[in-house]
Write an enzyme that holds these catalytic residues in place. Structure first.
Site, PDB file in Angstrom:
ATOM      1  N   LYS A  22       9.731  47.049  51.068  1.00 41.72           N
ATOM      2  CA  LYS A  22       8.330  47.362  51.754  1.00 41.72           C
ATOM      3  C   LYS A  22       7.446  48.436  51.055  1.00 41.72           C
ATOM      4  CE  LYS A  22       7.156  49.690  55.793  1.00 41.72           C
ATOM      5  NZ  LYS A  22       5.714  49.727  56.172  1.00 41.72           N
ATOM      6  N   ARG A  95      -0.924  52.954  57.857  1.00 37.72           N
ATOM      7  CA  ARG A  95      -0.933  54.286  56.954  1.00 37.72           C
ATOM      8  C   ARG A  95      -1.078  53.981  55.421  1.00 37.72           C
ATOM      9  NH1 ARG A  95      -0.947  58.858  58.464  1.00 37.72           N
ATOM     10  NH2 ARG A  95      -0.898  60.348  56.740  1.00 37.72           N
ATOM     11  N   CYS A 119       2.592  53.448  62.300  1.00 41.37           N
ATOM     12  CA  CYS A 119       3.697  53.860  63.165  1.00 41.37           C
ATOM     13  C   CYS A 119       3.289  55.339  64.028  1.00 41.37           C
ATOM     14  CB  CYS A 119       5.304  53.942  62.862  1.00 41.37           C
ATOM     15  SG  CYS A 119       5.740  52.373  62.487  1.00 41.37           S
ATOM     16  N   ARG A 124       2.085  63.288  60.445  1.00 39.40           N
ATOM     17  CA  ARG A 124       1.876  62.509  58.988  1.00 39.40           C
ATOM     18  C   ARG A 124       0.494  62.941  58.333  1.00 39.40           C
ATOM     19  NH1 ARG A 124       5.341  57.216  58.544  1.00 39.40           N
ATOM     20  NH2 ARG A 124       3.826  55.981  59.879  1.00 39.40           N
ATOM     21  N   PRO A 125       0.186  64.207  58.260  1.00 37.97           N
ATOM     22  CA  PRO A 125      -0.908  64.681  57.963  1.00 37.97           C
ATOM     23  C   PRO A 125      -1.466  64.218  56.350  1.00 37.97           C
ATOM     24  CG  PRO A 125       0.389  66.493  57.857  1.00 37.97           C
ATOM     25  CD  PRO A 125       1.084  65.516  58.588  1.00 37.97           C
ATOM     26  N   ILE A 126      -2.557  64.275  56.027  1.00 39.97           N
ATOM     27  CA  ILE A 126      -3.007  63.808  54.587  1.00 39.97           C
ATOM     28  C   ILE A 126      -3.497  64.844  53.915  1.00 39.97           C
ATOM     29  CG2 ILE A 126      -3.632  61.355  55.198  1.00 39.97           C
ATOM     30  CD1 ILE A 126      -6.426  62.393  55.127  1.00 39.97           C
TER      31      ILE A 126
END
Length: 421
Positions: A22, A95, A119, A124-126
């Protein structure tokens, strides 16, 4: 809504196959947007809801996508002029949709991508993605829930040092830099096998990428990339989940497609616990008997212990003697499954980023809900050895990352069914 019903206590034996990864197929699918000539054909593609979602995203960007589920193959033709905008409708579901930004910037010089979903494990910043794009010459701003990127003078090679070895940022920057003018050097990059698979794919398309799998990746931008055929690597997280299924039931399973080199940290911990593993070119055999030794686990970026195996390992450690500590360093909110394990009579306490497990838990069947993708698998693993009946709900999470997990476990001897409730 479906649920999985498990009557625990059966020892698992037999052989099982691992699907395509995945976490490899999603970036490879988005990288197919880089090919302005010819179409790409991807094989060993797992039949997952996330694959459907990313295919829909590619279609909205004006790529022609043909998904043959019977042959586990996807054809992508991105030779037409691409649309610049990836809408919230699909991006909010997953995401990995943020990964279209690198290819769009590379092909068009501009992109609009909705802020991503997926999720709910941590923020989980970008920021690392944005840092990389800006270094390559793009202007970025966030407005009304969208990321706007524009490189009016085109992308240009740059020297980039990531603050953290983010997998997504590494992938996005690789894709953007592959068509940038000049040479790019990216330091402190993610080293996962899925990064190597993406780099191999782009190189097969005509790219010039070296160093994937090490701390530093070098990219010499090319003018054009071409569609090719590429086989997705096996899913190391599914393979690890199946190895734990064998260990937790004290069974004997051959996991066909498992690659030792892709899961060294997990294998080390399993061997430390007293699980027997045999390695073959075609896969890994797992056998376990009696009591298992206690071990401590700390999640880290690859090649450290993967955060995506933390909850499954917790399930296994519930069946081992002694005092065990799991420390989660990658995501700050990834112990939501602990409350569900407690419903099954697990003796676990959480202090900050550590979960402490005391002794061997006498697990009992209960109704539990999956809180994220890997927690879904972990609760099923616990249900395999719990006394009585376990019912796992919220399977939408499971379907994002596992193909027919209940069917595979049933083929190995588990008393498990998926039913519509």
């Amino acid at each position: 809504m479906d649920k999985i019903v498990i009557n625990g206590g059966n020892r698992l034996t037999g052989e099982v196959n691992v699907e395509g990864a995945k976490n490899a197929v999603l970036p490879v699918l988005t990288a197919s947007l880089l090919a302005s000539e010819g179409h790409s054909k991807l094989v060993n593609v797992p039949e997952l809801s996330d694959v459907e979602t990313i295919n829909n995203v590619l279609s909205t960007l004006n790529a022609n996508v043909e998904y043959d589920k019977d042959k586990n193959a996807v054809k992508v033709d991105a030779t037409k002029t691409l649309n610049e905008e990836a809408p919230y409708e699909y991006v909010s579901k997953m995401r990995a949709s943020i990964l279209v930004m690198g290819p769009l910037l590379a092909r068009l010089g501009h992109a609009i991508v909705a802020l991503p979903g997926g999720c709910a494990i941590g923020t989980r910043p970008i920021e690392q993605h944005i840092k990389g794009f800006e270094a390559l010459g793009a202007d970025i701003h966030l407005e009304n829930g969208n990321i706007y990127a524009n490189a009016k003078d085109g992308l240009k090679g740059a020297h980039i040092h990531l603050d953290f070895p983010s997998v997504g940022a590494t992938q996005n920057i690789i894709m953007a830099a592959s068509l940038a003018s000049g040479k790019s050097i990216i330091e402190n990059v993610a080293k996962e096998p899925e990064i190597v698979d993406l780099a191999n794919y782009i190189n097969e398309m005509g790219g010039k990428i070296t160093g994937a799998g090490t701390d530093t990746i070098t990219i010499h931008g090319v003018e054009k990339l071409y569609g090719v055929e590429h086989a997705i690597i096996p899913d190391r997280i599914e393979a690890g989940t199946l190895l734990i299924a064998g260990a937790i039931t004290r069974g004997d399973i051959f996991v066909r497609g498992a690659i030792k080199e892709h899961m060294a940290s997990l294998i080390y911990k399993l061997e430390e616990m007293g699980v027997d593993l045999e390695y073959y070119e075609e896969g890994i055999r797992v056998t376990a008997n009696g009591d298992l030794n206690p071990v401590d686990v700390k999640t880290l970026p690859h090649p450290g212990f993967p955060t995506d195996m933390q909850s499954q390992m917790m399930a296994l450690l519930l069946t081992a003697n002694g005092h065990k500590v799991i420390t989660e360093t990658v995501f700050e909110n990834r112990f939501m499954h602990v409350a569900e394990f407690r419903r099954m009579n697990a003796n676990i306490s959480v202090e900050g980023r550590s979960a402490k497990i005391e002794g061997k838990s006498h697990l009992q069947g209960a109704q539990v809900k999956a809180t994220d993708l890997r927690a879904a698998a972990a609760l099923i693993l616990a249900g395999l050895v719990a006394e009585g009946t376990t019912q796992v709900t919220e399977l939408k999470h499971l379907d994002r990352g596992y193909v027919n997990l209940h069917g595979k476990l049933k083929s190995l001897g588990a008393n498990i069914e998926r039913v519509n409730r």
